[in-house]
Design a protein around this motif. Structure first.
Motif, short mmCIF file in Angstrom:
data_model
loop_
_atom_site.label_atom_id
_atom_site.label_comp_id
_atom_site.label_asym_id
_atom_site.label_seq_id
_atom_site.Cartn_x
_atom_site.Cartn_y
_atom_site.Cartn_z
N SER A 50 4.03 5.16 -3.67
CA SER A 50 3.76 5.32 -2.23
C SER A 50 2.27 5.07 -1.95
O SER A 50 1.45 5.02 -2.87
N ILE A 51 1.93 4.93 -0.66
CA ILE A 51 0.53 4.77 -0.24
C ILE A 51 0.16 6.04 0.50
O ILE A 51 0.73 6.34 1.56
N ASP A 64 -0.26 7.00 9.24
CA ASP A 64 -0.51 5.63 9.70
C ASP A 64 -1.53 5.54 10.83
O ASP A 64 -1.97 4.45 11.18
N ARG A 70 -3.55 2.05 7.21
CA ARG A 70 -2.99 0.82 7.79
C ARG A 70 -3.49 -0.41 7.03
O ARG A 70 -2.75 -1.36 6.78
N ARG A 73 -1.52 -0.67 3.78
CA ARG A 73 -0.15 -1.17 4.01
C ARG A 73 -0.16 -2.67 4.33
O ARG A 73 0.69 -3.43 3.84
N SER A 77 1.56 -5.39 1.94
CA SER A 77 2.71 -6.19 2.35
C SER A 77 2.35 -7.69 2.35
O SER A 77 3.20 -8.52 2.05
N GLY A 84 1.70 0.90 -5.02
CA GLY A 84 1.23 2.07 -4.28
C GLY A 84 -0.18 2.47 -4.69
O GLY A 84 -0.77 1.88 -5.61
#
Ligand code: C5P
Length: 292
Positions: A50-51, A64, A70, A73, A77, A84
């Protein structure tokens, strides 16, 4: 090996608005300058991919809403990263203060995660992601001294500004950048900073010329909304050349002399104001702050 990145605060030595754009943003011409004052981000493995974000200061959004999350992420992506990360943030830059603390954390997250996830260092990709995160984020990626145009996101490096001690003081409340820009009246503004003169003064290492050209057109809007910021600027102007940072509410004053700067910090603190002593930062530690 622990990977960490410093996220430096910034001030604007000049901030000019040339007009309102069709996308609702304002067309800027500004001279950015990094400060030694910085947050620090440490990048740690995430056991479950996870982040996540932790911070030593309460009240910082950890989801977020936080630009660093942000940034992580978006970068993850873009490159299809599945590993993560847990980011530990040591917060020293005051929040919503006009010092680009959140923007600088996001830029440091991009720089640090390129190393942590061992991604290719593609400057264009990082700049494009930074510009999507916020108008100040591309400057914060590079740091130092630079001119910002467009929304502020188009950055051209300048020679390093001569060294100054910088006193920061903050009236203790947050200001919304969007609210200040909304209150700003493009047509009513007749004053434009001498940006070209300031750039010449930087190139000529003319400290007096720099101090004499500090100007920020957003002051009128912030001062109207928050008169306490105008009072703070007047208080600081008696000592050094002073100006509001970005959209406020922090005010900075430049000094050639450390003792003079220190005396202003002491007297502001004695009056109960929040005040910091820092200095201009040329951007030397970029990418080399890896602790073993
Ligand atoms: O780009 P950033 O998210 O930091 O901007 C925050 C807000 O400040 C924007 O939503 C906009 O209202 C205002 N802004 C602007 N013109 C700029 C930069 C910011 O109007 N050049």
């Amino acid at each position: 090996m622990l990977i960490s990145e410093n996220a430096h605060a910034k001030i604007n030595l000049t901030l000019d608005i040339l007009g309102k754009r069709p996308d609702g943003y304002h067309e800027l011409r500004t001279v950015y300058q990094s400060l030694a004052l910085c947050d620090t981000l440490r990048f740690l493995p995430s056991p479950d991919g996870s982040i996540t974000l932790g911070c030593d200061v309460p009240g910082i959004p950890l989801s977020d809403d936080n630009l660093a999350i942000r940034a992580a992420r978006m970068l993850g992506s873009h490159y299809g990263v599945t590993k993560g990360v847990h980011i530990e943030l040591v917060k020293r830059i005051p929040m919503a203060a006009g010092l680009a603390g959140g923007s600088s954390d996001a830029a440091a997250a991009l720089r640090g995660l390129v190393r942590f996830w061992q991604l290719p260092h593609e400057k264009d990709v990082l700049n494009a992601l930074a510009a999507r995160l916020g108008s100040d984020v591309p400057f914060c990626l590079a740091g130092g001294t630079a001119i910002g145009t467009g929304r502020g996101e188009q950055v051209t490096a300048l020679p390093s500004c001569p060294h100054f001690y910088v006193v920061l003081s903050n009236p203790g409340f947050a200001v919304s950048t969007a609210e200040v820009y909304q209150a700003y009246r493009v047509k009513e503004n007749k004053m434009h900073p001498d940006t070209d003169g300031l750039v010449r003064a930087i190139i000529n290492t003319d400290q007096k010329g720099i101090m004499g050209r500090l100007a920020n057109v957003l002051e009128s809007a912030t001062f109207m909304l928050y008169p306490a910021v105008s009072k703070l600027k007047e208080r600081m102007a008696g000592e050094g050349a002073s100006l509001m940072c970005g959209s406020g509410p922090t005010v900075f004053a430049l000094f050639k002399n450390q003792q003079q700067a220190g005396r202003l910090v002491d007297s502001l603190q004695a009056e109960g104001a929040a005040a910091w002593l820092t200095e201009t930062y040329a951007g030397d530690d970029k990418g080399v702050n890896t602790d073993v």
